[in-house]
Each structure stands twice: as C-alpha cells, then as structure tokens.
Design a protein around this motif. Structure first.
Motif, PDB file in Angstrom:
ATOM      1  N   ILE A  74     -59.542  17.992 -42.442  1.00  0.00           N
ATOM      2  CA  ILE A  74     -60.800  19.005 -42.020  1.00  0.00           C
ATOM      3  C   ILE A  74     -61.810  18.448 -42.912  1.00  0.00           C
ATOM      4  N   ARG A 307     -60.550  29.459 -46.556  1.00  0.00           N
ATOM      5  CA  ARG A 307     -60.407  29.157 -45.215  1.00  0.00           C
ATOM      6  C   ARG A 307     -60.504  28.060 -44.771  1.00  0.00           C
ATOM      7  N   ARG A 310     -56.501  23.671 -44.642  1.00  0.00           N
ATOM      8  CA  ARG A 310     -55.322  23.955 -43.875  1.00  0.00           C
ATOM      9  C   ARG A 310     -54.151  24.090 -44.820  1.00  0.00           C
ATOM     10  N   ILE A 337     -51.517  33.275 -44.103  1.00  0.00           N
ATOM     11  CA  ILE A 337     -51.657  31.768 -43.525  1.00  0.00           C
ATOM     12  C   ILE A 337     -50.806  31.975 -42.461  1.00  0.00           C
ATOM     13  N   ASP A 340     -50.049  28.133 -37.811  1.00  0.00           N
ATOM     14  CA  ASP A 340     -51.151  26.865 -37.826  1.00  0.00           C
ATOM     15  C   ASP A 340     -51.689  26.340 -38.934  1.00  0.00           C
ATOM     16  N   VAL A 342     -53.985  27.931 -40.611  1.00  0.00           N
ATOM     17  CA  VAL A 342     -55.103  28.641 -40.948  1.00  0.00           C
ATOM     18  C   VAL A 342     -55.116  29.827 -41.645  1.00  0.00           C
ATOM     19  N   GLU A 344     -56.606  33.440 -43.459  1.00  0.00           N
ATOM     20  CA  GLU A 344     -57.520  34.625 -43.600  1.00  0.00           C
ATOM     21  C   GLU A 344     -57.532  35.148 -44.990  1.00  0.00           C
TER      22      GLU A 344
END
Length: 407
Positions: A74, A307, A310, A337, A340, A342, A344
């Motif tokens: 990312i 957030r 990953r 988590i 994927d 990702v 929260e």
C-alpha cells in the motif's frame, strides 16, 4: 519540563538562512556548505517549525511529504521528519519536546499523515515522544569475486555503465515498480532524486563520482574508492542502491559489482537486513554484516494508521494502548481484520486482550519485529490467554522493512 519562556512558530522562506544555521550548528557542520542548497531545495516553510527565545531562533524541525510502501504493498502518505536541531547552549530546556509537540499536534489536528518517521541522531532521543524503531538496516560487505550457489539463475543480458543523464532517466522510470513492492521504500520527486539519491557531493569524502550500472530490468548506483597496497589494487566499491524487477536481474547486477576489476571489497551501508544477495552466496560467511536502527516510526493517529496497512491473517482482538505524549491515541481499540487483510478499528469498552505502548505498536507496524518478540522482552502484556500469537501472526510481513535512502 519545557521552558515556559520559549515560543514555537511556523516559519517563512525568509527564515531559511537562520533555520539552516541553527541546524548546521547543532551538528557542528561547518565544512559542508553545499548541504545548505540541498536543504533549501526541500525546505517547506508550511511544514517547518522554529522555537524562539525572544527573537533568537534556537530550535528547528521540518517535515517532507513522500509516500511510503506499507505492508500489503500500500502506498501511503508519510510525514518524514528531517533537519531537527537545537542550537548549542540551549540544550536541556525542552526545545526538542516543543518541536515534537508542534509537529504531532499539527498532524493530528489537520487530519494529514497518520504516520511519521525519522532517522535518529541519538538512539535515546525519540522513544519519549512515542517513536519506535520501525526498521533496521545493515552494513554489508562482500569480497571481490564471492561465488554464488550453482543453482542461482543470472540474467545473461549485459550490465552496462552509462552517463548520469541516461542513468537517472532509466532509474526514475524503473524505480516505482520496485519501490511499490518493498516495505519502507519512499516515493521520489525530482528533488529527492537529485538531492537524496544522485547527489554527487553528498558524503563524497575521498570516494569517486557516482557510477550508473544499468541492466534491462534493474540498476546499481555506486562509488569507487581508490586504494592500493603492496599487492596491487585494492579498491573499495561503495554501493548506494541496487534495484531489480526480477531475481535474475538482481543477481546479474550483484555479479557485475562483485566481479569488477581492481576491487577488493564491495560495501553497502544501507542494505536491508534480509538483503537477498546474502542468500545467493555459496559461502554465507563471506558476508560481513553489522546491523543498526533505521527508520523510527510514530503512529500519529493510531486508528487511521492501523487501517492504512494490510495484515497477514484474520484477527479480532482488543488492544489497550498507552500514549503519554499523544493522549488521543490512548485507550482500548477493537482491531478486526478480515480474510482480505483489511482492518477495522473502533473504540471499545470490552476487556483488553493485549496491553502495549504506542511505541511498541510502532515498532511492529512495518513488520520489523513481532508482537511476540516484544512480549518476550516484557514490553507487551498478554491479558487474554492465547491472544498474543494470533495478533503477532497478523502483523508479520513478507520481508523486512527497509528504507534505502536518508532524509
């Protein structure tokens, strides 16, 4: 305790000369005037702070705005803290604390970058402000001709040396495809290339000019240092950067560097701690390695920072975070988590399963260390039975973080 008579302000372009003089004096840099123009080129008064004693400027700090590659490949904005200095004679007055307060409060209140990073001149300075060692780097030395394993596949297309203009053009085109895959690598605008990477004056000492070795799928940037002994030539080759888009190209570039005539030793001061060339060697003992801290990372806004990256495994846990310097981060967070990777993040009143300081979270953020390793050192407390290892696995990364350039 900071001296209450001191004030902090944002700066202007007109303040640059005073700004630079404070920074240079703090590091006793009186022999590198060329560095003044390099700093001027990246000086952003909107992101620079000065601490004043009356009308006298006595402390300075600035931030750059690159992107950094986070776990999960990312690309994300980073507040890169740079040129921090306190005028000699004004130490122990809380000047650095005032600068850190101004930077972190400003970042949080503006909602800009949730993560900051810096290189520390002294290892004990920045932990008190919530920074943790987020990456390490290695001084790697290899002897001329060090053989590879027979199984190593080397791209047979030739490596060619070119002049600066062509080398820079090629590197600028290829770099993003490599940087996007490597945790900790920064984006580079034209100023970054010419000042931080391909600056032929920086740290020159008695080394030769930068040389550009290109492969169709990679490049190596290095400086030779002339040296002779009673047996003949014993040059040192100082690598600044090696990048390849394939393992075969990477191997070809290292084979080229290790086989250059006149050279006795190839050294890279900012190699990754898991630099792949060490796994190419037929005799791994030929690699001399010395590790040191690299980036120090600060999670300015824990929720947004968590957030942003990953993760390697699903997780549902509650963290009890302490943060004495940035109290908005303190408290319990539920970290969920998905498959994927990702995350929260949300405040919660549920019972905490792990207790840790924000600096410990920063140390694990890029994957430099594991939560389990920090727990073994007593820096993280497992409050819920069996909660540590799943969290530790989720934070692990595919390779060690590494930043190949200073700032």
């Amino acid at each position: 305790m900071a001296d209450p008579t001191l004030t902090v302000h944002s700066l202007s372009h007109e303040d640059f000369e005073r700004y630079y003089n404070v920074f240079a004096a703090s590091f006793m840099e009186d022999r590198r005037e060329h560095f003044r123009e390099q700093v001027r080129d990246v000086f952003d008064p909107d992101r620079a702070h000065g601490v004043f004693d009356g009308d006298e400027l006595i402390g300075v700090a600035c931030m750059l705005s690159p992107e950094i590659t986070l776990p999960g490949r990312i690309r994300h904005p980073l507040a890169a803290v740079t040129t921090v200095g306190v005028q000699p004679g004004h130490r122990r007055r809380g000047v650095l604390k005032i600068l850190m307060r101004a930077q972190l409060d400003g970042l949080y209140e503006s909602g800009s970058e949730p993560v900051a990073a810096l290189y520390a001149s002294e290892g004990g300075l920045y932990g008190r402000y919530g920074y943790g060692v987020g990456s390490h780097e290695m001084r790697l030395s290899l002897p001329h001709g060090a053989p590879f394993l027979r199984t190593v596949e080397i791209d047979q297309r030739p490596v060619r040396e070119v002049e600066r203009k062509r080398g820079l053009e090629f590197m600028q085109e290829l770099y993003p495809s490599v940087a996007g895959q490597r945790i900790g690598w920064l984006s580079r605008d034209d100023g970054a290339w010419h000042i931080r990477v391909a600056n032929d004056q920086a740290n020159r000492d008695d080394k030769g000019a930068l040389r550009y070795a290109l492969h169709p799928d990679g490049y190596a940037l290095y400086r030779p240092k002339t040296r002779w002994n009673e047996r003949g030539p014993a040059y040192e080759l100082h690598v600044q950067e090696v990048a390849g888009t394939t393992p075969q190209a990477y191997a070809a570039l290292w084979r080229y560097l290790l086989d250059l005539s006149l050279v006795s030793e190839v050294t890279w001061d900012k190699a990754a701690v898991d630099e792949p060339v060490t796994n190419l060697l037929a005799n791994p003992r030929l690699a001399r390695r010395r590790m040191k801290d690299g980036l120090w990372v600060r999670l300015v806004d824990v929720d947004r920072a968590l957030r942003a990256r990953r993760y390697s495994a699903p997780l549902d846990t509650v963290l009890e975070i302490t943060d004495d310097f940035c109290p908005w981060n303190a408290g319990r967070r539920r970290l969920r988590i998905g498959l994927d990777g990702v995350a929260e993040v949300s405040p919660t009143e549920d019972s905490a399963e792990l207790a840790l300081d924000v600096s410990d979270l920063a140390a694990a953020y890029l994957g430099d260390t594991t939560l389990a390793a920090l727990a073994r050192a007593g820096r993280i407390t497992e409050l819920g039975a069996g909660s540590l290892l799943p969290a530790s696995r989720a934070f692990t990364t595919e390779h060690a973080p590494h930043c190949p350039e200073g700032f």
